[in-house]
Design a protein around this motif. Structure first.
Motif, mmCIF file in Angstrom:
data_model
loop_
_atom_site.group_PDB
_atom_site.id
_atom_site.type_symbol
_atom_site.label_atom_id
_atom_site.label_comp_id
_atom_site.label_asym_id
_atom_site.label_seq_id
_atom_site.Cartn_x
_atom_site.Cartn_y
_atom_site.Cartn_z
ATOM 1 N N ILE A 1 85.640 -63.830 -42.787
ATOM 2 C CA ILE A 1 84.597 -62.909 -43.218
ATOM 3 C C ILE A 1 84.868 -61.532 -42.632
ATOM 4 C CG2 ILE A 1 82.762 -64.563 -43.706
ATOM 5 C CD1 ILE A 1 81.794 -64.300 -40.889
ATOM 6 N N ILE B 1 75.295 -65.652 -43.870
ATOM 7 C CA ILE B 1 76.428 -64.975 -44.528
ATOM 8 C C ILE B 1 76.221 -64.957 -46.038
ATOM 9 C CG2 ILE B 1 78.910 -65.115 -45.016
ATOM 10 C CD1 ILE B 1 78.244 -63.953 -42.245
ATOM 11 N N ASN B 2 75.730 -66.050 -46.603
ATOM 12 C CA ASN B 2 75.450 -66.073 -48.048
ATOM 13 C C ASN B 2 74.530 -64.921 -48.427
ATOM 14 O OD1 ASN B 2 77.021 -68.354 -48.417
ATOM 15 N ND2 ASN B 2 75.278 -69.765 -48.481
ATOM 16 N N ALA C 1 80.041 -67.788 -35.367
ATOM 17 C CA ALA C 1 78.936 -68.687 -35.018
ATOM 18 C C ALA C 1 78.863 -68.870 -33.501
ATOM 19 C CB ALA C 1 79.092 -70.033 -35.720
ATOM 20 N N THR D 1 76.350 -69.901 -42.152
ATOM 21 C CA THR D 1 76.678 -69.898 -43.583
ATOM 22 C C THR D 1 75.503 -69.395 -44.415
ATOM 23 O OG1 THR D 1 78.272 -71.682 -43.320
ATOM 24 C CG2 THR D 1 77.388 -71.346 -45.543
ATOM 25 N N VAL E 1 87.868 -70.001 -43.873
ATOM 26 C CA VAL E 1 87.133 -68.909 -44.508
ATOM 27 C C VAL E 1 87.045 -67.752 -43.523
ATOM 28 C CG1 VAL E 1 84.920 -68.178 -45.483
ATOM 29 C CG2 VAL E 1 85.776 -70.494 -45.917
ATOM 30 N N ASN F 1 86.923 -65.751 -38.458
ATOM 31 C CA ASN F 1 86.537 -66.996 -39.118
ATOM 32 C C ASN F 1 85.096 -67.333 -38.767
ATOM 33 O OD1 ASN F 1 86.410 -68.691 -36.739
ATOM 34 N ND2 ASN F 1 88.645 -68.740 -36.763
ATOM 35 N N MET F 2 84.506 -68.187 -39.558
ATOM 36 C CA MET F 2 83.092 -68.520 -39.405
ATOM 37 C C MET F 2 82.810 -69.137 -38.039
ATOM 38 S SD MET F 2 81.316 -67.771 -42.220
ATOM 39 C CE MET F 2 80.019 -68.959 -42.487
ATOM 40 N N SER F 3 83.689 -69.986 -37.562
ATOM 41 C CA SER F 3 83.470 -70.659 -36.274
ATOM 42 C C SER F 3 83.376 -69.672 -35.124
ATOM 43 C CB SER F 3 84.590 -71.657 -35.982
ATOM 44 O OG SER F 3 84.617 -72.654 -36.963
ATOM 45 N N VAL G 1 77.757 -73.376 -37.486
ATOM 46 C CA VAL G 1 78.428 -72.806 -38.660
ATOM 47 C C VAL G 1 77.519 -72.931 -39.884
ATOM 48 C CG1 VAL G 1 80.422 -73.005 -40.214
ATOM 49 C CG2 VAL G 1 80.749 -73.182 -37.745
ATOM 50 N N GLY G 2 76.761 -74.020 -39.974
ATOM 51 C CA GLY G 2 75.837 -74.200 -41.096
ATOM 52 C C GLY G 2 74.760 -73.128 -41.135
ATOM 53 N N ARG H 1 83.838 -62.513 -48.207
ATOM 54 C CA ARG H 1 84.576 -63.691 -47.755
ATOM 55 C C ARG H 1 85.965 -63.673 -48.336
ATOM 56 N NH1 ARG H 1 79.683 -66.677 -48.961
ATOM 57 N NH2 ARG H 1 78.992 -67.811 -47.138
#
Length: 153
Positions: free
Chosen positions: A95, A72-73, A58, A69, A93, A53-55, A65-66, A83
């Motif tokens: 990844i 990752i984008n 990060a 993100t 989410v 997961n993103m958390s 996480v921002g 994703r």
């Protein structure tokens, strides 16, 4: 000052000043010129455990996480990461690496393997144990480091 102190200090300062530059030169080849060394480190974290997961990613790399993100984008657009949603909690989410991302991960791992092999070349098991202890001590120093150089960590 003793010779050991001076030698270790010189080696560590040189390594810290050069390691990112050397790694980027070795890892970001023509094949992977569309990503940065930071991107490669994100790929490395994701590649060590699929469907994260993103958390957790990060936290592993020490960013919000921002911030992750945004990275990752870009990695999704370039085809290195995909994703998905957690089956148990659709809000989460997940990844993971694409085939292209897995190839970049393996390329990065090979650099690290070669670096470690070169570092311990000619070492016996006792030498390796001493090196591991020294590096663990250094890691503890950095994890406990404070901004005040006079305060012991």
């Amino acid at each position: 000052m003793d010779t050991t102190y001076l030698t270790v200090n010189e080696i560590l300062v040189d390594l810290f000043n050069e390691i990112m530059r050397i790694e980027e030169k070795a890892v970001i080849t023509e094949e992977f010129k569309d990503i940065s060394n930071n991107d490669m480190h994100i790929i490395d974290v994701i590649g060590k455990q699929s469907f994260q997961n993103m958390s957790s990613v990060a936290k592993s790399i020490g960013v919000t996480v921002g911030t992750l993100t945004i990275a990752i984008n870009n990695l999704v657009k370039k085809g290195y990461v995909c994703r998905g949603r957690s089956e148990s909690d659709r809000r989460v989410v997940l990844i993971s690496l694409t085939e292209k991302g897995r190839h970049a991960f393996e390329h990065h791992c090979l650099f690290h393997k070669n670096m470690i092999d070169a570092t311990v070349a000619g070492f016996n098991e006792a030498d390796k144990e001493i090196l591991v202890r020294a590096l663990q001590n250094l890691k503890k120093f950095f994890y406990g480091y404070t901004a005040d150089p006079l305060k012991k960590s």
